[in-house]
Scaffold this active site. Structure first.
Site, PDB file in Angstrom:
ATOM      1  CG  ASP A  53      -2.027   1.029   1.137  1.00 49.86           C
ATOM      2  OD1 ASP A  53      -2.566   1.416   2.195  1.00 49.86           O
ATOM      3  OD2 ASP A  53      -2.353   1.463   0.011  1.00 49.86           O
ATOM      4  CG  ASP A  77      -5.547  -0.107  -0.763  1.00 46.86           C
ATOM      5  OD1 ASP A  77      -5.379   0.990  -0.211  1.00 46.86           O
ATOM      6  OD2 ASP A  77      -6.666  -0.493  -1.175  1.00 46.86           O
ATOM      7  CG  ASN A  78      -4.894   2.221  -3.170  1.00 42.65           C
ATOM      8  OD1 ASN A  78      -3.989   2.135  -2.351  1.00 42.65           O
ATOM      9  ND2 ASN A  78      -6.068   2.758  -2.870  1.00 42.65           N
ATOM     10  CD  GLU A 122      -8.512   4.888   0.626  1.00 38.73           C
ATOM     11  OE1 GLU A 122      -8.908   3.839   0.075  1.00 38.73           O
ATOM     12  OE2 GLU A 122      -7.377   5.325   0.462  1.00 38.73           O
ATOM     13  CE  LYS A 132      -1.317   3.488  -3.942  1.00 34.16           C
ATOM     14  NZ  LYS A 132      -1.217   2.703  -2.669  1.00 34.16           N
TER      15      LYS A 132
HETATM   16  C1  LIG Z   1      11.246   3.931  -2.934  1.00 33.78           C
HETATM   17  C2  LIG Z   1       9.801   4.293  -2.861  1.00 33.78           C
HETATM   18  C3  LIG Z   1       8.982   3.047  -2.527  1.00 33.78           C
HETATM   19  N1  LIG Z   1       9.373   2.557  -1.234  1.00 33.78           N
HETATM   20  C4  LIG Z   1       8.788   2.944  -0.065  1.00 33.78           C
HETATM   21  N2  LIG Z   1       9.323   2.452   1.071  1.00 33.78           N
HETATM   22  C5  LIG Z   1       8.782   2.796   2.262  1.00 33.78           C
HETATM   23  N3  LIG Z   1       7.714   3.617   2.410  1.00 33.78           N
HETATM   24  C6  LIG Z   1       7.179   4.111   1.279  1.00 33.78           C
HETATM   25  C7  LIG Z   1       7.675   3.796   0.005  1.00 33.78           C
HETATM   26  N4  LIG Z   1       6.900   4.428  -0.915  1.00 33.78           N
HETATM   27  C8  LIG Z   1       5.958   5.120  -0.229  1.00 33.78           C
HETATM   28  N5  LIG Z   1       6.129   4.942   1.091  1.00 33.78           N
HETATM   29  C9  LIG Z   1       5.291   5.460   2.163  1.00 33.78           C
HETATM   30  O1  LIG Z   1       4.030   4.812   2.039  1.00 33.78           O
HETATM   31  C10 LIG Z   1       2.967   5.788   2.098  1.00 33.78           C
HETATM   32  C11 LIG Z   1       2.474   6.012   0.704  1.00 33.78           C
HETATM   33  C12 LIG Z   1       1.257   5.606   0.316  1.00 33.78           C
HETATM   34  C13 LIG Z   1       0.824   5.854  -1.102  1.00 33.78           C
HETATM   35  N6  LIG Z   1      -0.613   5.669  -1.193  1.00 33.78           N
HETATM   36  C14 LIG Z   1      -1.280   6.312  -2.154  1.00 33.78           C
HETATM   37  O2  LIG Z   1      -0.718   7.011  -2.996  1.00 33.78           O
HETATM   38  C15 LIG Z   1      -2.765   6.170  -2.146  1.00 33.78           C
HETATM   39  C16 LIG Z   1      -3.518   7.101  -2.875  1.00 33.78           C
HETATM   40  C17 LIG Z   1      -4.915   7.062  -2.872  1.00 33.78           C
HETATM   41  C18 LIG Z   1      -5.682   8.043  -3.657  1.00 33.78           C
HETATM   42  C19 LIG Z   1      -6.876   7.678  -4.270  1.00 33.78           C
HETATM   43  C20 LIG Z   1      -7.619   8.611  -5.004  1.00 33.78           C
HETATM   44  C21 LIG Z   1      -7.149   9.924  -5.125  1.00 33.78           C
HETATM   45  F1  LIG Z   1      -7.843  10.836  -5.797  1.00 33.78           F
HETATM   46  C22 LIG Z   1      -5.948  10.290  -4.504  1.00 33.78           C
HETATM   47  C23 LIG Z   1      -5.227   9.367  -3.763  1.00 33.78           C
HETATM   48  C24 LIG Z   1      -5.586   6.070  -2.136  1.00 33.78           C
HETATM   49  C25 LIG Z   1      -4.825   5.126  -1.415  1.00 33.78           C
HETATM   50  O3  LIG Z   1      -5.445   4.140  -0.686  1.00 33.78           O
HETATM   51  C26 LIG Z   1      -3.423   5.159  -1.421  1.00 33.78           C
HETATM   52  O4  LIG Z   1      -2.740   4.197  -0.720  1.00 33.78           O
HETATM   53  C27 LIG Z   1       3.633   7.003   2.700  1.00 33.78           C
HETATM   54  C28 LIG Z   1       2.915   8.292   2.413  1.00 33.78           C
HETATM   55  C29 LIG Z   1       5.016   6.944   2.091  1.00 33.78           C
HETATM   56  O5  LIG Z   1       5.959   7.683   2.834  1.00 33.78           O
HETATM   57 MG   LIG Z   2      -4.058   2.573  -0.229  1.00 35.29          MG
END
Ligand SMILES: CCCNc1ncnc2c1ncn2[C@@H]1O[C@H](/C=C/CNC(=O)c2cc(-c3ccc(F)cc3)cc(O)c2O)[C@H](C)[C@H]1O
Ligand SMILES: [Mg+2]
Length: 214
Positions: free
Chosen positions: A141, A169-170, A199, A144
């Site tokens: 999650d 997810d998503n 959500e 993406k």
């Molecule tokens: C090296 C990088 C990868 N490695 C990584 N390693 C460790 N941690 C990581 C890595 N990459 C990211 N993260 C962390 O995980 C989190 C990031 C989560 C991201 N989630 C979404 O983008 C999303 C968007 C929508 C959405 C739906 C509709 C809309 F209109 C707008 C938004 C809905 C949803 O359910 C969603 O989960 C956190 C913010 C971020 O610091």
């Molecule tokens: Mg999500």
């Protein structure tokens, strides 16, 4: 200046949820994010699918990619058997700190191992650092665009065994098309789609459950 959204969610939880009561923390987050301001937690509808997959998998070792506020971490931790281990990776130290405070309020900080760092750097270190051979369940999650590279990295690092379950997810909104194409077309996965609303909104989303066949 001001606070961040995760901090506002945490403050609401600390004010309104009974400490030590994980279910009241989960519902407080859902109440805040449906009534006050939206946040990208897996939410209650997709969360129920996550719960069902945790219960049917009965995992001993669980990995979560992307902690954020710790909402899904709490849903998973609540359903694990004693002795099971839940590792969650979060690259943003601020979000990691909020999540740790969230776990503390729920009384589950001893049940969760949060590693601060990027999955691409941490995944190759997990066997050595945490003495973990294989994960029974991975909840994906995070960003993406990282779903597919990190799944391939988990394979390459030998962290999946026949029967390991990936739950993403998503896969519809925002979508992870390259990941979906991979798990649905690879002979090494048996994949299944669970439609659900995004959500806190009336938008279509869904989670993909993919069993690694070895
Ligand atoms: C090296 C990088 C990868 N490695 C990584 N390693 C460790 N941690 C990581 C890595 N990459 C990211 N993260 C962390 O995980 C989190 C990031 C989560 C991201 N989630 C979404 O983008 C999303 C968007 C929508 C959405 C739906 C509709 C809309 F209109 C707008 C938004 C809905 C949803 O359910 C969603 O989960 C956190 C913010 C971020 O610091
Ligand atoms: Mg999500």
């Amino acid at each position: 200046s001001g606070t961040t959204r995760p901090v506002r969610i945490l403050k609401y939880v600390q004010r309104c949820a009974n400490s030590g009561d994980v279910l009241s923390v989960i519902s407080a987050i859902d109440a805040y994010c449906s009534k006050v301001e939206w946040a990208m937690n897996v939410g209650d509808e997709k969360g129920a699918i996550l719960d069902a997959v945790v219960l049917e998998t009965r995992p001993r070792y669980v990995l979560e990619l992307g902690t954020y506020c710790g909402y899904s971490t709490l849903r998973i931790a609540h359903l694990l058997a004693p002795g099971a281990r839940l590792i969650t990776l979060e690259m943003n130290p601020h979000y990691a700190q909020v999540a740790i405070e969230m776990f503390r309020h729920a009384g589950l900080d001893a049940q969760v191992e949060l590693l601060v760092g990027s999955s691409s750097a941490l995944i190759p270190q997990l066997r050595k650092k945490l003495d973990i051979e294989k994960f029974d369940l991975v909840f994906i999650d995070h960003w993406k665009v990282s779903y597919l590279p990190d799944t391939k990295l988990l394979e390459e690092c030998g962290l999946l065994k026949a029967g390991s379950v990936l739950l993403a997810d998503n896969v519809t909104c925002p979508g992870a098309p390259d990941y979906l194409q991979y798990v649905r077309n690879s002979p090494r996965y048996q994949s299944q789609y669970f439609p659900a609303r995004l959500e806190y909104l009336q938008v279509e989303d869904g989670v993909e459950k993919s069993v690694f066949l070895g």
